[in-house]
Motif scaffolding. Structure first.
Motif, PDB file in Angstrom:
ATOM      1  N   LEU A 231       0.819  -1.214   0.000  1.00  0.00           N
ATOM      2  CA  LEU A 231       0.000   0.000   0.000  1.00  0.00           C
ATOM      3  C   LEU A 231       0.853   1.264   0.000  1.00  0.00           C
ATOM      4  CD1 LEU A 231      -2.836  -1.018   2.494  1.00  0.00           C
ATOM      5  CD2 LEU A 231      -2.907  -0.957  -0.009  1.00  0.00           C
ATOM      6  N   ALA A 232       2.004   1.230   0.669  1.00  0.00           N
ATOM      7  CA  ALA A 232       2.877   2.411   0.692  1.00  0.00           C
ATOM      8  C   ALA A 232       3.411   2.712  -0.708  1.00  0.00           C
ATOM      9  CB  ALA A 232       4.031   2.183   1.668  1.00  0.00           C
ATOM     10  N   LEU A 233       3.785   1.643  -1.425  1.00  0.00           N
ATOM     11  CA  LEU A 233       4.285   1.812  -2.788  1.00  0.00           C
ATOM     12  C   LEU A 233       3.180   2.286  -3.713  1.00  0.00           C
ATOM     13  CD1 LEU A 233       6.752   1.545  -4.554  1.00  0.00           C
ATOM     14  CD2 LEU A 233       6.189  -0.858  -4.910  1.00  0.00           C
ATOM     15  N   GLU A 234       1.989   1.752  -3.541  1.00  0.00           N
ATOM     16  CA  GLU A 234       0.848   2.179  -4.347  1.00  0.00           C
ATOM     17  C   GLU A 234       0.550   3.659  -4.095  1.00  0.00           C
ATOM     18  OE1 GLU A 234      -3.778   0.832  -5.290  1.00  0.00           O
ATOM     19  OE2 GLU A 234      -2.714   0.025  -3.550  1.00  0.00           O
ATOM     20  N   SER A 235       0.617   4.096  -2.855  1.00  0.00           N
ATOM     21  CA  SER A 235       0.382   5.497  -2.507  1.00  0.00           C
ATOM     22  C   SER A 235       1.435   6.390  -3.139  1.00  0.00           C
ATOM     23  CB  SER A 235       0.400   5.655  -0.986  1.00  0.00           C
ATOM     24  OG  SER A 235       0.306   7.013  -0.628  1.00  0.00           O
ATOM     25  N   TYR A 236       2.683   5.908  -3.125  1.00  0.00           N
ATOM     26  CA  TYR A 236       3.759   6.674  -3.739  1.00  0.00           C
ATOM     27  C   TYR A 236       3.515   6.888  -5.233  1.00  0.00           C
ATOM     28  CZ  TYR A 236       8.343   7.689  -5.693  1.00  0.00           C
ATOM     29  OH  TYR A 236       9.391   8.258  -6.384  1.00  0.00           O
ATOM     30  N   LEU A 237       3.095   5.844  -5.942  1.00  0.00           N
ATOM     31  CA  LEU A 237       2.838   5.961  -7.374  1.00  0.00           C
ATOM     32  C   LEU A 237       1.669   6.885  -7.657  1.00  0.00           C
ATOM     33  CD1 LEU A 237       3.513   2.354  -8.719  1.00  0.00           C
ATOM     34  CD2 LEU A 237       4.855   4.407  -9.061  1.00  0.00           C
ATOM     35  N   HIS A 238       0.671   6.871  -6.803  1.00  0.00           N
ATOM     36  CA  HIS A 238      -0.423   7.826  -6.960  1.00  0.00           C
ATOM     37  C   HIS A 238       0.077   9.251  -6.809  1.00  0.00           C
ATOM     38  CE1 HIS A 238      -4.012   5.471  -7.604  1.00  0.00           C
ATOM     39  NE2 HIS A 238      -3.679   4.632  -6.651  1.00  0.00           N
ATOM     40  N   GLY A 239       1.018   9.436  -5.895  1.00  0.00           N
ATOM     41  CA  GLY A 239       1.620  10.770  -5.714  1.00  0.00           C
ATOM     42  C   GLY A 239       2.401  11.215  -6.929  1.00  0.00           C
ATOM     43  N   VAL A 240       3.158  10.283  -7.530  1.00  0.00           N
ATOM     44  CA  VAL A 240       3.901  10.580  -8.758  1.00  0.00           C
ATOM     45  C   VAL A 240       2.940  10.963  -9.873  1.00  0.00           C
ATOM     46  CG1 VAL A 240       5.372   9.617 -10.548  1.00  0.00           C
ATOM     47  CG2 VAL A 240       5.850   9.158  -8.142  1.00  0.00           C
ATOM     48  N   TYR A 241       1.841  10.231  -9.981  1.00  0.00           N
ATOM     49  CA  TYR A 241       0.857  10.505 -11.021  1.00  0.00           C
ATOM     50  C   TYR A 241       0.275  11.910 -10.833  1.00  0.00           C
ATOM     51  CZ  TYR A 241      -3.325  10.114 -13.891  1.00  0.00           C
ATOM     52  OH  TYR A 241      -4.282  10.340 -14.833  1.00  0.00           O
ATOM     53  N   GLY A 242      -0.009  12.284  -9.600  1.00  0.00           N
ATOM     54  CA  GLY A 242      -0.549  13.613  -9.340  1.00  0.00           C
ATOM     55  C   GLY A 242       0.462  14.704  -9.666  1.00  0.00           C
ATOM     56  N   TYR A 243       1.756  14.438  -9.408  1.00  0.00           N
ATOM     57  CA  TYR A 243       2.798  15.409  -9.726  1.00  0.00           C
ATOM     58  C   TYR A 243       2.872  15.605 -11.231  1.00  0.00           C
ATOM     59  CZ  TYR A 243       7.340  17.569 -10.199  1.00  0.00           C
ATOM     60  OH  TYR A 243       8.368  18.407 -10.520  1.00  0.00           O
TER      61      TYR A 243
END
Length: 243
Positions: A231-243
């Motif tokens: 879940l932490a990695l998934e959250s990180y990728l969502h953050g990258v997508y938003g950036y």
């Protein structure tokens, strides 16, 4: 009511000077100036050989005007580059990394790299300046007893020396301003493009096609198609997508 008015070139140049909105001069324009200097050098050399003082003065005047135009354009280039760099750094217009990189990349590829090719030792500019200086020294020696002409040769050589010093300072100062920002924005732009392409592939082909299982060593027993078990990695990728 239907008339259109246009500011004349001298007024435009004055306003640019007052507002510090200098116009960039390309290496092609500088090369044209160097071609003019070479033509004037040949005329000066011929006038010296034929001992024609009037022609010598005319050739020296043309040379002095060209040297001053090069010097002014060099200084304007330096100030314009610094203004562009400051605008990119402050980023008041909230431009993206890619847009800022495009601005700096244009400065680098259109102005600085071609100008460096002209300025580098044994290139066009040094050859033109060296040849001009030799002819001026020869003229000063030939007309050593003519006080008026000798002073004109001395003044022109002084202008030439000043130009060679200042154009080198202007160029290297511009390079110092642009190069670190160019390298930084280039790296950031490549990172953003890479992330965008990766996310685009995830959307079209699914997560499995990127080979994250091998790269990130995610246990296959916990993996599901198209989803990260972490879940932490998934959250990180969502953050990258938003950036």
């Amino acid at each position: 009511a239907t008339a259109h008015y246009e500011i004349t070139s001298p007024v435009k140049n004055l306003m640019r000077f007052l507002l510090q909105e200098q116009r960039l001069t390309s290496a092609a324009v500088i090369q044209a100036y160097l071609n003019d200097l070479e033509q004037s050098q040949r005329e000066l050399d011929g006038a010296i050989r034929e001992s024609r003082p009037v022609w010598i003065e005319r050739a020296l005047n043309e040379i002095n005007e060209t040297l001053e135009r090069i010097r002014q354009d060099s200084r304007a280039n330096r100030e314009a580059v610094i203004n562009e760099v400051m605008a990119v750094k402050s980023n008041k217009e909230q431009r993206s990394v890619r847009e800022r990189f495009e601005v700096i990349n244009r400065l680098w590829t259109r102005y600085l790299e071609p100008l460096r090719d002209l300025i580098d030792v044994r290139k066009s500019m040094d050859a033109a300046m060296d040849g001009l200086e030799r002819v001026m020294r020869s003229g000063a020696h030939t007309f050593d007893l003519d006080g008026g002409l000798n002073r004109e040769f001395y003044r022109s050589r002084t202008r030439l020396t000043r130009l060679r010093r200042e154009i080198s300072i202007d160029f290297h100062e511009s390079l110092r301003e642009v190069e670190p920002l160019y390298e930084s924005l280039k790296q950031d732009s490549e990172l953003v493009r890479g992330a965008s392409r990766a996310l685009e592939r995830i959307g079209k082909e699914g997560l499995k096609n990127l080979g994250f299982s091998a790269l990130l060593a995610i246990p296959s027993s916990r993996q599901q198609e198209g989803l990260f078990p972490d879940l932490a990695l998934e959250s990180y990728l969502h953050g990258v997508y938003g950036y």
